[in-house]
Design a protein around this motif. Structure first.
Motif, PDB file in Angstrom:
ATOM      1  N   UNK B 255      46.494   9.654  54.356  1.00  0.00           N
ATOM      2  CA  UNK B 255      47.428  10.634  53.791  1.00  0.00           C
ATOM      3  C   UNK B 255      46.665  11.807  53.193  1.00  0.00           C
ATOM      4  N   UNK B 256      45.559  11.490  52.527  1.00  0.00           N
ATOM      5  CA  UNK B 256      44.764  12.546  51.892  1.00  0.00           C
ATOM      6  C   UNK B 256      44.158  13.469  52.950  1.00  0.00           C
ATOM      7  N   UNK B 257      43.590  12.846  53.978  1.00  0.00           N
ATOM      8  CA  UNK B 257      42.963  13.657  55.032  1.00  0.00           C
ATOM      9  C   UNK B 257      44.008  14.591  55.669  1.00  0.00           C
ATOM     10  N   UNK B 258      45.196  14.036  55.876  1.00  0.00           N
ATOM     11  CA  UNK B 258      46.270  14.856  56.454  1.00  0.00           C
ATOM     12  C   UNK B 258      46.629  16.001  55.504  1.00  0.00           C
ATOM     13  N   UNK B 259      46.682  15.655  54.235  1.00  0.00           N
ATOM     14  CA  UNK B 259      47.094  16.646  53.241  1.00  0.00           C
ATOM     15  C   UNK B 259      46.084  17.793  53.185  1.00  0.00           C
ATOM     16  N   UNK B 260      44.824  17.425  53.168  1.00  0.00           N
ATOM     17  CA  UNK B 260      43.780  18.456  53.048  1.00  0.00           C
ATOM     18  C   UNK B 260      43.738  19.300  54.332  1.00  0.00           C
ATOM     19  N   UNK B 261      43.958  18.643  55.481  1.00  0.00           N
ATOM     20  CA  UNK B 261      43.983  19.378  56.754  1.00  0.00           C
ATOM     21  C   UNK B 261      45.162  20.360  56.778  1.00  0.00           C
ATOM     22  N   UNK B 262      46.289  19.854  56.272  1.00  0.00           N
ATOM     23  CA  UNK B 262      47.479  20.729  56.206  1.00  0.00           C
ATOM     24  C   UNK B 262      47.201  21.942  55.329  1.00  0.00           C
ATOM     25  N   UNK B 263      46.515  21.662  54.237  1.00  0.00           N
ATOM     26  CA  UNK B 263      46.216  22.740  53.290  1.00  0.00           C
ATOM     27  C   UNK B 263      45.334  23.803  53.945  1.00  0.00           C
ATOM     28  N   UNK B 264      44.303  23.337  54.641  1.00  0.00           N
ATOM     29  CA  UNK B 264      43.380  24.278  55.307  1.00  0.00           C
ATOM     30  C   UNK B 264      44.142  25.084  56.375  1.00  0.00           C
ATOM     31  N   UNK B 265      44.954  24.370  57.148  1.00  0.00           N
ATOM     32  CA  UNK B 265      45.742  25.060  58.196  1.00  0.00           C
ATOM     33  C   UNK B 265      46.677  26.090  57.564  1.00  0.00           C
ATOM     34  N   UNK B 266      47.275  25.671  56.470  1.00  0.00           N
ATOM     35  CA  UNK B 266      48.224  26.564  55.794  1.00  0.00           C
ATOM     36  C   UNK B 266      47.519  27.831  55.318  1.00  0.00           C
ATOM     37  N   UNK B 267      46.308  27.657  54.722  1.00  0.00           N
ATOM     38  CA  UNK B 267      45.522  28.833  54.291  1.00  0.00           C
ATOM     39  C   UNK B 267      45.213  29.728  55.488  1.00  0.00           C
ATOM     40  N   UNK B 268      44.741  29.076  56.556  1.00  0.00           N
ATOM     41  CA  UNK B 268      44.313  29.818  57.755  1.00  0.00           C
ATOM     42  C   UNK B 268      45.468  30.690  58.247  1.00  0.00           C
ATOM     43  N   UNK B 269      46.625  30.108  58.371  1.00  0.00           N
ATOM     44  CA  UNK B 269      47.770  30.819  58.920  1.00  0.00           C
ATOM     45  C   UNK B 269      48.254  31.910  57.957  1.00  0.00           C
ATOM     46  N   UNK B 270      48.355  31.534  56.695  1.00  0.00           N
ATOM     47  CA  UNK B 270      48.888  32.491  55.719  1.00  0.00           C
ATOM     48  C   UNK B 270      47.988  33.717  55.606  1.00  0.00           C
TER      49      UNK B 270
END
Lengths: 713, 306
Positions: B255-270
């Protein structure tokens, strides 16, 4: 409300529930502390994660502990019941007398073997639930004077023993048990005093006359009566209340007739076919069915032939019903046995009345009938070698000059094996032969003839008070008559050196008239005068007949043999023993009891059945007191009698005592009557709910759940 | 890691105690002096001619060339020192994370960020641009305005070395105050782990670009923060102000790995949407990735200018 355990030993299994906890603690990982940057993300992840390994571990631990605990509890067979028994038991230290009815009616069938088992359980329960510091007194109604006292442990030990026993064969005596209980309680310093009576409520046990002494003292004691009558299962159909045996004389054979009275215990229902059987000497002799109308008695008679001289021992038995103890009645019967006697005539004459054995023969069998106990045969000296001595119990040598060559050895063998020899002397006798050839048998040396020259000098017998079995039974009048007998002549005898003999009869001058000695198993009796009228007038005296018959019976060991009829259990058995004899009694449970003094009575007649009495000549190395459970019966001991013990069937006709009746008997008592077994919190009660199965299922469920969780991990 | 030159290896770099040497070694190993200032202006160095078009400053018409060719040409010069770059370094507690495992090759996150900031400063100063440094957590810790003097490097290194990570991260206030201090065009380089519990983090960063600043975000995370490699029962104590939490990392790793990956993706896109450059770096990776990205950015700015 209570929880009881049938097998509390399994509760130790609860300790095993700590094993998973120990394993958990021993294998628990060390907690590490890490400084981390994104703790808030960890929290968010934890919320999102479906895995919960830490709580799962605790859950698994809990499930494992529960599974073990449920398993232990299930195996301990818990029974849950909603009762109020605590109200009947004191919560403070108390003195408690527990009276247990162990009468034979407590053997009534019930769900758990018999009612007595429940009574023992109930007593155990009471003892278990008593407050610490309480004292307990245990009284069995079959032995109301005996008290087992203890702080609990002694009583528990006795109860444990009783658990494996059956009720007694006696009737209950609750009144006497109350007296014993009151004495014990009054001696106790504890203020709280209680009496518990655990009974089947049979009215016969409540004899109100026995309560009169203690009634006014009972108000200081709380009396709780547990009436277990309702636990009885089945019907006690019938009981044998009487049995008689007698010999039939109508036939040439010896037949014994057994007459029994069988009671139908039901007041309304007749018994169509009741199976009745006769068992004799271990064999079923007869079996048949009888019909008995309601509340009436039927008579059933059996007869069977008797062989040999051994007593017939047996019982009549009814088919099984709810109370087995009253279905059997024992008997022992010994018919009159003929004693074969051989009289050797040493001076036969062509005129019968002049023969040496003429009077003897008539005295032994006065009516030539079959009713006499003695069967005499007469033989001349010439015929003697052709006679088989083994066919006779007693041999008379009457005025025999001398025996055929070597015949003395046969006689010795005969006596040694248990036969008896009665020697009467006379003018034909050659003392030299007797003294030389029969030296082993005769303890005395026959000397010269003592002859009265004048009628005034005739010899007379002298009687002193004696315990000799032959003579002690004579009445004073007979003794006087015997003292009047005139003896013209007799042989004077002198004792042999180191000879062991008795002189049961003497002349007035003190010389021996008769000498008796033991040789092997048999006896040798020497009468120093003649058996006919040549030297005395004894044969024509009326006392001759009983005197000679008693000698024969004594010599043949049958004088004191007897068969005695019914005794009630616990009633002492008395008999007149011979001081020269030792006595043993073999009880129906095959235990041997030694009795030094039979006149004190044999008290251990608690078990119905046949008791055999054995005796042998007294020896010195025996116990000085009566001894129960004597290790072995001496091999030379002979069976001299039997007696039977049968139960008193009063309690068979059972009637349950009512509360009002008890209150009438015990008007001043603080009475609690409990007729509900629940109140004893007995685990076996049907009202108690068994929890074993639900607990085992819960254990299985916990294990399944544990498996599922592991699988999910 | 095998293709990384020794001067770029974070592990080797971490063993060099002096940040100054570290930064210089890193840049000198990386550069060969080919880079140019992306801005063109009235500097001394002539760049090229351009045909005059209306609106061009007539002062830049090369009158000699008009005389020879009778055509109007305008002179263009390279303006190599007029870039003002401000490096914003996150000095919050979370930047202090270092692996509890001694054998972990990844270096301390703060060390990595310091080295990157130092290297970038050295590189910028080498190109005669001006560089400044702002360190912050929930407020500005220190601020060095951009200067182009080579000696300015010493000030920056000093501040970097003295920075002790502490406090929580809050971009909003820091960027507000900073954007007032930075005048005119320039480049803003933000180095942070972006572990900020702000809902308007992106909005705050958007403020930089809206002020006309070219913005590069270096998102630096330790590999442990990406993979959560811990085992056993662990109590995680926060380097900032979160409450400790005890758990088995095994349970939440995915869950943590997914969360951190989501966060990075979210930064990248935003940030892409906002025209902000976003570079993700994990401390086990070579630092040249960051420098490379800077140079590429500068080059693209040059092209854009030309």
């Amino acid at each position: 409300m209570a929880l009881n355990f049938s097998s509390p030993i399994f509760l130790f299994g609860l300790l095993a529930a700590s094993i998973p906890v120990l394993i958990h603690l021993l294998t628990r990982r060390q907690q590490t502390h890490i400084k981390f940057s994104a703790v808030y993300l960890l929290m968010q992840s934890q919320k999102r994660s479906i895995k919960r390994s830490q709580p799962n571990k605790l859950l698994l631990l809990l499930l494992r502990c529960l599974a073990i605990a449920f398993l232990s509890l299930g195996l301990a067979h818990p029974l849950y019941s909603l009762g109020t028994s605590n109200s009947s038991l004191p919560t403070t230290p108390s003195a408690n007398a527990i009276i247990i009815d162990d009468s034979y009616s407590m053997g009534w069938k019930s769900e758990k073997s018999n009612v007595f088992k429940y009574a023992i359980d109930a007593a155990s329960k009471i003892i278990d639930q008593l407050a610490e510091g309480s004292s307990t007194y245990l009284i069995l109604t079959s032995d109301p004077d005996k008290l087992v006292e203890g702080s609990g442990d002694n009583s528990k030990t006795l109860l444990k023993k009783l658990k494996f026993t059956q009720p007694s064969f006696l009737n209950a005596d609750i009144g006497s048990s109350f007296s014993t209980a009151m004495e014990a309680l009054e001696s106790s310093k504890l203020k709280e005093k209680r009496i518990y009576v655990i009974t089947d409520g049979d009215k016969n046990a409540w004899d109100d006359s026995k309560f009169s002494d203690i009634n006014d003292r009972l108000n200081s004691v709380t009396t709780t009566i547990f009436d277990l009558n309702f636990l009885r299962k089945g019907i006690n159909k019938a009981a044998i209340n009487n049995l008689e045996t007698r010999q039939e004389f109508l036939t040439n054979s010896k037949f014994v007739r057994v007459k029994t009275k069988i009671v139908n215990l039901s007041e309304k229902k007749s018994i169509e076919k009741l199976s009745v059987g006769l068992h004799v000497n271990g064999k079923v002799i007869s079996e048949s069915s009888i019909h008995i109308d309601a509340n009436s008695t039927a008579i059933k008679e059996f007869s069977f032939p008797q062989f040999g001289i051994e007593p017939s021992i047996g019982f009549v038995e009814l088919e099984d019903d709810a109370l087995i103890a009253d279905n059997r009645n024992f008997f022992a019967y010994r018919s009159n046995q003929k004693i074969p006697v051989l009289a050797v005539d040493g001076d036969p004459k062509t005129v019968a009345t002049q023969s040496e054995t003429f009077y003897l023969e008539r005295a032994l069998n006065p009516f030539y009938g079959s009713h006499s106990d003695i069967e005499p045969s007469v033989s001349t000296l010439e015929e003697l070698p052709s006679r088989d001595l083994q066919n006779f119990s007693v041999i008379f040598l009457c005025n025999v000059r001398e025996l055929p060559p070597g015949y003395e050895f046969e006689l010795e063998q005969f006596v040694n094996a248990g036969g008896s020899l009665f020697i009467s002397l006379g003018d034909q006798v050659e003392p030299k032969f007797y003294n030389e050839k029969l030296g082993n048998l005769l303890p005395v040396v026959i000397q010269n003839i003592n002859q009265a020259l004048n009628p005034k000098d005739q010899f007379k017998l002298s009687f002193k008070k004696t315990d000799h079995p032959v003579l002690k039974g004579f009445e004073e009048k007979i003794v006087r008559e015997m003292e009047a007998i005139k003896f013209n002549s007799f042989f004077k005898v002198e004792p042999r050196i180191d000879a062991n003999f008795k002189i049961p009869l003497r002349f007035s001058d003190g010389t021996a008239a008769a000498v008796e000695t033991q040789f092997g198993k048999g006896k040798v009796i020497l009468f120093v005068s003649t058996a006919d009228r040549d030297w005395n007038d004894f044969p024509i005296q009326p006392t001759f007949l009983p005197w000679i018959q008693r000698w024969v019976k004594y010599a043949a060991h049958s004088l004191d043999t007897f068969s005695q009829g019914n005794l009630l259990p616990g009633t002492p058995f008395f008999w007149k023993g011979n001081l020269d004899q030792n006595y043993w009694i073999q009880s129906p449970d095959n235990k041997t009891h030694y009795f030094k003094n039979p006149e004190d009575g044999f008290p251990n007649t608690f078990r119905p059945g046949i008791y055999r009495i054995f005796s042998n000549p007294k020896s010195t190395n025996l116990p000085q007191k009566n001894s129960i459970n004597y290790p072995n019966l001496p091999p030379e001991a002979e069976l001299v009698g039997t007696f039977s013990v049968n139960i008193d069937s009063r309690e068979s006709q059972s009637e349950n005592i009512t509360e009002n009746e008890i209150k009438t008997i015990l008007p001043l008592a603080n009475l609690v009557l409990i007729k509900n077994y629940n109140e004893l919190e007995q685990p076996t009660n049907s009202a108690a709910t068994p929890l074993a199965m639900p607990l085992l299922l819960m254990a299985a469920f916990a294990l399944c759940l544990e498996g599922l969780l592991l699988r999910r991990e | 890691m095998a293709d990384i030159s020794p001067s770029m290896d974070p592990e080797i770099l971490s063993k060099t105690s002096s940040l100054k040497i570290r930064a210089r070694t890193l840049v000198e190993g990386f550069l060969s002096g080919q880079h140019k200032s992306p801005h063109k202006g009235s500097s001394v160095e002539f760049a090229e001619y351009k045909t005059y078009s209306p609106g061009d400053d007539i002062r830049h018409i090369d009158w000699k060339a008009v005389g020879k060719t009778d055509k109007y040409h305008v002179k263009q010069f390279e303006q190599s020192t007029n870039l003002k770059c401000t490096i914003m370094l996150d000095g919050s507690g979370s930047m202090a994370y270092e692996s509890p495992y001694k054998k972990n090759p990844a270096i301390n996150k703060m060390e990595y960020a310091r080295t990157l900031a130092g290297a970038l400063s050295y590189l910028i100063l080498n190109q005669f641009d001006a560089v400044g440094l702002t360190t912050f957590n929930d407020k500005t810790i220190s601020h060095i305005p951009p200067r182009s003097k080579p000696s300015h490097f010493q000030h920056i290194i000093h501040d970097l070395e003295n920075l002790i990570p502490s406090g929580i991260t809050r971009f909003g206030q820091v960027i507000d105050s900073l954007s007032e201090r930075i005048s005119g065009r320039g480049l803003a380089i933000v180095i942070s782990d972006f572990f900020a519990r702000e809902d308007d983090l992106i909005k705050s960063l958007k403020l930089l670009s809206s002020r006309g600043l070219e913005t590069i975000l270096f998102h630096i995370l330790h590999p442990d923060e990406l993979h959560l490699p811990f085992e056993g029962d662990v109590v995680f104590e926060s380097l900032e102000d979160d409450l400790p939490i005890g758990l088995d990392p095994h349970d939440i790793r995915e869950a943590y790995q997914n969360l951190i990956a989501e966060k990075i993706d979210s930064f990248k896109n935003s940030f892409q949407t906002l025209g902000i450059d976003y570079v993700f770096l994990d401390t086990s990776k070579s630092l040249d990735q960051g420098l490379n990205y800077y140079l590429l950015k500068r080059k693209s700015l040059q092209k854009w200018r030309s």
